[in-house]
Motif scaffolding. Structure first.
Motif, PDB file in Angstrom:
ATOM      1  N   LEU A  33     102.102  86.005 151.500  1.00  0.00           N
ATOM      2  CA  LEU A  33     102.569  86.975 152.501  1.00  0.00           C
ATOM      3  C   LEU A  33     103.552  87.959 151.864  1.00  0.00           C
ATOM      4  O   LEU A  33     103.484  89.167 152.109  1.00  0.00           O
ATOM      5  N   HIS A  34     104.455  87.448 151.029  1.00  0.00           N
ATOM      6  CA  HIS A  34     105.422  88.315 150.346  1.00  0.00           C
ATOM      7  C   HIS A  34     104.730  89.265 149.366  1.00  0.00           C
ATOM      8  O   HIS A  34     105.146  90.414 149.201  1.00  0.00           O
ATOM      9  N   ARG A  35     103.670  88.779 148.726  1.00  0.00           N
ATOM     10  CA  ARG A  35     102.933  89.609 147.766  1.00  0.00           C
ATOM     11  C   ARG A  35     101.962  90.572 148.454  1.00  0.00           C
ATOM     12  O   ARG A  35     101.309  91.366 147.798  1.00  0.00           O
ATOM     13  N   LYS A  36     101.847  90.404 149.790  1.00  0.00           N
ATOM     14  CA  LYS A  36     100.916  91.217 150.596  1.00  0.00           C
ATOM     15  C   LYS A  36      99.447  90.959 150.222  1.00  0.00           C
ATOM     16  O   LYS A  36      98.580  91.799 150.419  1.00  0.00           O
ATOM     17  N   THR A  37      99.181  89.773 149.670  1.00  0.00           N
ATOM     18  CA  THR A  37      97.787  89.387 149.415  1.00  0.00           C
ATOM     19  C   THR A  37      97.208  88.641 150.616  1.00  0.00           C
ATOM     20  O   THR A  37      96.026  88.328 150.647  1.00  0.00           O
ATOM     21  N   LEU A  38      98.058  88.362 151.587  1.00  0.00           N
ATOM     22  CA  LEU A  38      97.630  87.811 152.877  1.00  0.00           C
ATOM     23  C   LEU A  38      98.201  88.690 153.981  1.00  0.00           C
ATOM     24  O   LEU A  38      99.359  89.091 153.904  1.00  0.00           O
ATOM     25  N   ASP A  39      97.401  88.971 154.997  1.00  0.00           N
ATOM     26  CA  ASP A  39      97.858  89.764 156.141  1.00  0.00           C
ATOM     27  C   ASP A  39      97.600  88.970 157.411  1.00  0.00           C
ATOM     28  O   ASP A  39      96.457  88.717 157.779  1.00  0.00           O
ATOM     29  N   PHE A  40      98.682  88.540 158.066  1.00  0.00           N
ATOM     30  CA  PHE A  40      98.560  87.713 159.283  1.00  0.00           C
ATOM     31  C   PHE A  40      98.773  88.532 160.559  1.00  0.00           C
ATOM     32  O   PHE A  40      98.925  87.972 161.628  1.00  0.00           O
ATOM     33  N   SER A  41      98.765  89.864 160.444  1.00  0.00           N
ATOM     34  CA  SER A  41      99.113  90.690 161.616  1.00  0.00           C
ATOM     35  C   SER A  41      98.067  90.613 162.726  1.00  0.00           C
ATOM     36  O   SER A  41      98.351  90.963 163.869  1.00  0.00           O
ATOM     37  N   LYS A  42      96.848  90.152 162.398  1.00  0.00           N
ATOM     38  CA  LYS A  42      95.798  90.107 163.417  1.00  0.00           C
ATOM     39  C   LYS A  42      95.203  88.719 163.612  1.00  0.00           C
ATOM     40  O   LYS A  42      94.137  88.580 164.203  1.00  0.00           O
ATOM     41  N   ILE A  43      95.887  87.683 163.114  1.00  0.00           N
ATOM     42  CA  ILE A  43      95.277  86.353 163.261  1.00  0.00           C
ATOM     43  C   ILE A  43      95.277  85.916 164.729  1.00  0.00           C
ATOM     44  O   ILE A  43      96.166  86.243 165.503  1.00  0.00           O
TER      45      ILE A  43
ATOM     46  N   GLU B 290      89.705  85.003 145.554  1.00  0.00           N
ATOM     47  CA  GLU B 290      89.062  84.444 146.749  1.00  0.00           C
ATOM     48  C   GLU B 290      89.511  85.166 148.018  1.00  0.00           C
ATOM     49  O   GLU B 290      88.724  85.380 148.936  1.00  0.00           O
ATOM     50  N   LEU B 291      90.795  85.561 148.061  1.00  0.00           N
ATOM     51  CA  LEU B 291      91.317  86.246 149.251  1.00  0.00           C
ATOM     52  C   LEU B 291      90.724  87.652 149.396  1.00  0.00           C
ATOM     53  O   LEU B 291      90.608  88.166 150.512  1.00  0.00           O
ATOM     54  N   LYS B 292      90.327  88.256 148.278  1.00  0.00           N
ATOM     55  CA  LYS B 292      89.715  89.595 148.335  1.00  0.00           C
ATOM     56  C   LYS B 292      88.346  89.577 149.029  1.00  0.00           C
ATOM     57  O   LYS B 292      87.852  90.611 149.464  1.00  0.00           O
TER      58      LYS B 292
ATOM     59  N   LYS C 253      78.733  75.072 158.242  1.00  0.00           N
ATOM     60  CA  LYS C 253      77.641  75.337 157.297  1.00  0.00           C
ATOM     61  C   LYS C 253      76.466  76.094 157.907  1.00  0.00           C
ATOM     62  O   LYS C 253      75.671  76.679 157.189  1.00  0.00           O
ATOM     63  N   TYR C 254      76.349  76.097 159.236  1.00  0.00           N
ATOM     64  CA  TYR C 254      75.256  76.855 159.872  1.00  0.00           C
ATOM     65  C   TYR C 254      75.741  78.187 160.441  1.00  0.00           C
ATOM     66  O   TYR C 254      75.016  78.876 161.153  1.00  0.00           O
ATOM     67  N   ILE C 255      77.001  78.538 160.155  1.00  0.00           N
ATOM     68  CA  ILE C 255      77.528  79.833 160.606  1.00  0.00           C
ATOM     69  C   ILE C 255      77.406  80.822 159.454  1.00  0.00           C
ATOM     70  O   ILE C 255      77.978  80.587 158.379  1.00  0.00           O
ATOM     71  N   ASN C 256      76.676  81.879 159.662  1.00  0.00           N
ATOM     72  CA  ASN C 256      76.451  82.851 158.585  1.00  0.00           C
ATOM     73  C   ASN C 256      77.749  83.524 158.149  1.00  0.00           C
ATOM     74  O   ASN C 256      78.564  83.917 158.984  1.00  0.00           O
ATOM     75  N   ASN C 257      77.908  83.654 156.839  1.00  0.00           N
ATOM     76  CA  ASN C 257      79.027  84.401 156.241  1.00  0.00           C
ATOM     77  C   ASN C 257      80.411  83.902 156.661  1.00  0.00           C
ATOM     78  O   ASN C 257      81.347  84.687 156.764  1.00  0.00           O
ATOM     79  N   CYS C 258      80.514  82.611 156.949  1.00  0.00           N
ATOM     80  CA  CYS C 258      81.840  82.054 157.278  1.00  0.00           C
ATOM     81  C   CYS C 258      82.518  81.617 155.987  1.00  0.00           C
ATOM     82  O   CYS C 258      82.089  80.673 155.327  1.00  0.00           O
ATOM     83  N   LYS C 259      83.586  82.320 155.622  1.00  0.00           N
ATOM     84  CA  LYS C 259      84.281  82.043 154.358  1.00  0.00           C
ATOM     85  C   LYS C 259      85.616  81.347 154.635  1.00  0.00           C
ATOM     86  O   LYS C 259      86.391  81.786 155.481  1.00  0.00           O
ATOM     87  N   ILE C 260      85.853  80.266 153.898  1.00  0.00           N
ATOM     88  CA  ILE C 260      87.076  79.474 154.066  1.00  0.00           C
ATOM     89  C   ILE C 260      87.751  79.361 152.695  1.00  0.00           C
ATOM     90  O   ILE C 260      87.103  79.024 151.706  1.00  0.00           O
ATOM     91  N   VAL C 261      89.053  79.647 152.645  1.00  0.00           N
ATOM     92  CA  VAL C 261      89.771  79.653 151.364  1.00  0.00           C
ATOM     93  C   VAL C 261      91.003  78.746 151.447  1.00  0.00           C
ATOM     94  O   VAL C 261      91.712  78.740 152.454  1.00  0.00           O
ATOM     95  N   ASN C 262      91.222  77.997 150.367  1.00  0.00           N
ATOM     96  CA  ASN C 262      92.422  77.160 150.222  1.00  0.00           C
ATOM     97  C   ASN C 262      93.511  77.905 149.465  1.00  0.00           C
ATOM     98  O   ASN C 262      93.202  78.564 148.469  1.00  0.00           O
ATOM     99  N   VAL C 263      94.758  77.810 149.896  1.00  0.00           N
ATOM    100  CA  VAL C 263      95.873  78.311 149.089  1.00  0.00           C
ATOM    101  C   VAL C 263      96.962  77.240 149.049  1.00  0.00           C
ATOM    102  O   VAL C 263      97.427  76.792 150.079  1.00  0.00           O
TER     103      VAL C 263
END
Length: 302
Positions: free
Chosen positions: A51-61, A32-34, A10-20
């Motif tokens: 991942l199949h829909r290409k709405t998530l990209d894990f190539s750089k995690i 939310e992913l956009k 909560k004290y980290i600026n612009n830290c966005k967390i999304v549930n799927v």
């Protein structure tokens, strides 16, 4: 988990967390992913869908975390986990968390991790010393009556009851409702949204008793659970550790009660060996004792 991460960040600026996860409208997750979140918390099936829909990209995690790793690496999930690994870079850091790590799961983990280190945060006592553990020998057909008596004697603020099968969860929940117990259930066949709704009601005390299977209650963090009831002795001793770990949290006193039918007594000895703790044997209270306690409680309330 997302809620806990929000508290941490909560004290980290612009830290966005999304549930799927499944059961929720996927278009909401698209939106939310956009927003390009830094952290994704999800279930394997819905993550693969994105991942199949290409709405998530894990190539750089950079980090991949498996919570409840012993369950995730079992046969039901392992193909999904391998699929997710295939979408991630080889130089990611992978972390696996679990209350129990059976030897075969540790061996499997080595297959996916590079030079892994095992970090243990418990001592020789696998179970919390703040939990009083008891077991009761009772015939299978009398288990519901025994459970009903114990609930009336101890009157826990919040209680969790574990069964080994979804069918037994359904049956027991209805039997308790018929006996005027304020309860509901969660198991894998219920939609995710229903489970979340039930858990929310349990967390807020609207439901006092929750009947569940092992998998459905994994990772449950409700701080006021006073008692855990094992309607069925768990099929594996490690599951016992997970179950009773739902009570006695953050220094609170907790109770665990296990109903043991004929042929299950040897499992108690196995659990005692694994947990290096003693489970005391007790007798089911008589019906007269239940009536006395209920009258005493009623007089106190008046």
């Amino acid at each position: 988990i997302k809620n806990e991460l929000n508290n941490i960040a909560k004290y980290i600026n612009n830290c966005k967390i999304v549930n799927v996860y499944g059961g929720e409208i996927i278009t909401k997750q698209f939106r939310e992913l956009k927003s390009r979140p830094q952290i994704i918390v999800g279930t394997p099936g819905r993550i693969i869908d994105h991942l199949h829909r290409k709405t998530l990209d894990f190539s750089k995690i950079k980090y991949l975390v498996l919570d409840e790793a012993d369950e995730m690496l079992k046969m039901g999930f392992i193909e999904d986990i391998e699929t997710i690994f295939d979408y991630t870079p080889a130089d990611r850091q992978t972390l696996m968390f679990s209350a129990t790590m059976p030897k075969r799961i540790v061996e499997l983990a080595k297959k996916y991790l590079i030079n892994p280190e095992l970090v243990t945060s418990v001592g020789s006592e696998m179970t919390n010393e703040d939990i009083s553990q008891y077991y009761y020998k009772v015939n299978k057909e009398n288990k519901t009556e025994a459970l009903y008596r114990l609930l009336n004697i101890y009157r826990p603020t919040l209680a969790l009851i574990f069964c080994n099968t979804k069918a037994k969860v359904d049956q027991l929940t209805q039997e308790l409702i018929d006996r005027k117990i304020n309860c509901d259930k969660i198991h894998g066949d219920l939609p995710q949204t229903t489970r979340l709704d039930v858990l929310n009601k349990f967390h807020n005390g609207i439901i006092e008793v929750l009947v569940a299977t092992d998998v459905a209650a994994r990772g449950l963090d409700i701080k006021s659970v006073e008692a855990v009831f094992n309607y069925d002795v768990p099929e594996k001793a490690e599951h016992y550790v997970h179950r009773i770990g739902r009570t006695g949290r953050i220094g609170n006193i907790g109770y665990s009660f296990t109903l043991v039918s004929k042929g299950e007594v040897r499992k108690i000895a196995e659990i005692e060996r694994l947990t290096n703790s003693r489970i005391k044997k007790r007798n089911i209270p008589t019906y007269e004792r239940v009536i006395d306690v209920r009258n005493e409680k009623f007089i106190d309330e008046v």
